[in-house]
Design an enzyme around this catalytic site. Structure first.
Site, PDB file in Angstrom:
ATOM      1  N   LYS A  71       0.845  -1.204   0.000  1.00 16.33           N
ATOM      2  CA  LYS A  71       0.000   0.000   0.000  1.00 16.33           C
ATOM      3  C   LYS A  71       0.876   1.249   0.000  1.00 16.33           C
ATOM      4  CE  LYS A  71      -3.847  -2.403   2.096  1.00 16.33           C
ATOM      5  NZ  LYS A  71      -4.605  -2.807   3.264  1.00 16.33           N
ATOM      6  N   GLN A 125      -4.785  -1.626   9.473  1.00 15.87           N
ATOM      7  CA  GLN A 125      -4.676  -2.962   8.867  1.00 15.87           C
ATOM      8  C   GLN A 125      -5.250  -4.028   9.804  1.00 15.87           C
ATOM      9  OE1 GLN A 125      -3.399  -3.486   5.654  1.00 15.87           O
ATOM     10  NE2 GLN A 125      -4.189  -5.534   5.929  1.00 15.87           N
ATOM     11  N   ASP A 131     -11.295   2.617   3.810  1.00 14.78           N
ATOM     12  CA  ASP A 131     -11.646   1.196   3.704  1.00 14.78           C
ATOM     13  C   ASP A 131     -13.169   1.032   3.607  1.00 14.78           C
ATOM     14  OD1 ASP A 131      -9.642  -0.675   3.507  1.00 14.78           O
ATOM     15  OD2 ASP A 131      -9.244  -0.770   5.664  1.00 14.78           O
TER      16      ASP A 131
END
Ligand code: NAD
Length: 283
Positions: A53, A97, A120
């Site tokens: 990422k 994460q 997200d």
């Protein structure tokens, strides 16, 4: 034989477009979109995802900050970092994460992220917006699947769409996105009776179960578009999907391979969400 959808190639094309749009954004605003990624602990797969990422952000011209916290980080410490990033004007997207170490409450962390920075799209505000079709962000994996379906030139309107799997990060939002495009959507899950009877009806079949080679060619309608979200590691260390590729490609019209199908699109859609977040916050 099915056409194999090249997720890597499509992803590279979309990233190039994002890079151009980012340059335009920087020229207009004088600053870059910023993404902060938090990782807690030493999970090897998570470390790889976070590094990927970070690299992807730099490639398109974003500001990228990675916060690597030790496994023994407390809930208070984690939440105060989220608060700090919520108030940081340079940061437009925040991602924690998952999975987190067991002693940390993922739901509390998701709830704490400012929904405008929730790239997200896991915050209930954003999942609710997907439900009513008024979303700014879409969870990255289902959004990637939509781009890949789009790449086939197929109009989803009126098609029988079957999603196998009902997780909050893939199955449910996937179903909502297909519904937004006027697909006739069925969601299957572990309690579905006669799965084959349902999957056989699908013009578009999206599989997100987490069981290697779970969907076989005999469960697929002739000419269906098959999207395999599964990422499973076999005993010899190879990656394999949830769809038995060898038998499925004989029946489908289009199919995504694993690896190289849906996977590469996920980070690409994270980049798109971050650029969207920066645009929303610049207004
Ligand atoms: P999950 O474990 O949260 O959900 C799995 C779903 O499968 C559940 O809803 C369950 O009801 C359903 N299921 C289980 N057994 C079933 C059965 N026998 N019949 C029908 N349905 C059944 O998983 P997830 O997070 O949605 O992930 C699914 C897969 O997708 C995993 O392999 C994961 O690694 C992969 N994944 C890939 C990406 C990507 O970037 N490509 C992103 C997220 C997840």
């Amino acid at each position: 034989m099915a056409v194999i959808i090249n997720g890597k190639e499509i992803s590279a094309k979309v990233r190039l477009e994002i890079k151009e749009k980012t340059q335009k954004f920087i020229d207009e605003k004088g600053y870059a979109p910023g993404l902060a990624v938090i990782i807690v602990g030493e999970d090897p797969a998570s470390k790889v995802y976070v590094n990927n990422k970070h690299k992807a952000c730099l490639e398109v011209g974003f500001l990228s900050e990675v916060y690597r916290l030790p496994a023994e980080t407390t809930m208070d410490e984690l939440l105060s970092l989220v608060d700090k990033l919520n108030n940081d004007d340079k940061i437009h997207g925040i991602l924690c994460q998952l999975p987190l170490p067991k002693h940390l409450d993922e739901e509390q962390v998701i709830l704490r992220i400012n929904p405008d920075k929730d790239v997200d799209a896991f915050h209930p505000i954003n999942t609710g917006k997907i439900m009513i079709g008024n979303n700014s962000f879409v969870p990255c994996t289902p959004a990637g699947v939509m781009k890949l379906i789009e790449s086939t030139g197929t109009d989803i309107c009126g098609k029988e769409c079957v999603v196998v799997g009902r997780s909050n990060i893939v199955g449910k939002p996937q179903a909502m996105l297909l519904l937004q495009k006027n697909g006739t959507v069925t969601i299957c899950h572990s309690k579905t009776k006669d799965l084959k009877e349902v999957t056989k009806r699908a013009d578009i079949l999206v599989v997100a179960v987490g069981i290697p080679n779970f969907i076989t060619g005999d469960m697929i309608k002739e000419g269906a578009i098959v999207m395999d979200v599964g990422i499973n590691r076999t005993s010899d260390g190879k990656l394999t999907g949830d769809v038995d590729f060898a038998s499925a490609e004989k029946v489908a019209s289009y199919i995504t391979p694993v690896p190289g199908g849906v996977g590469p699109m996920t980070i690409t859609m994270l980049l798109e969400n971050t650029l969207t977040a920066a645009k929303i916050q610049s207004k």
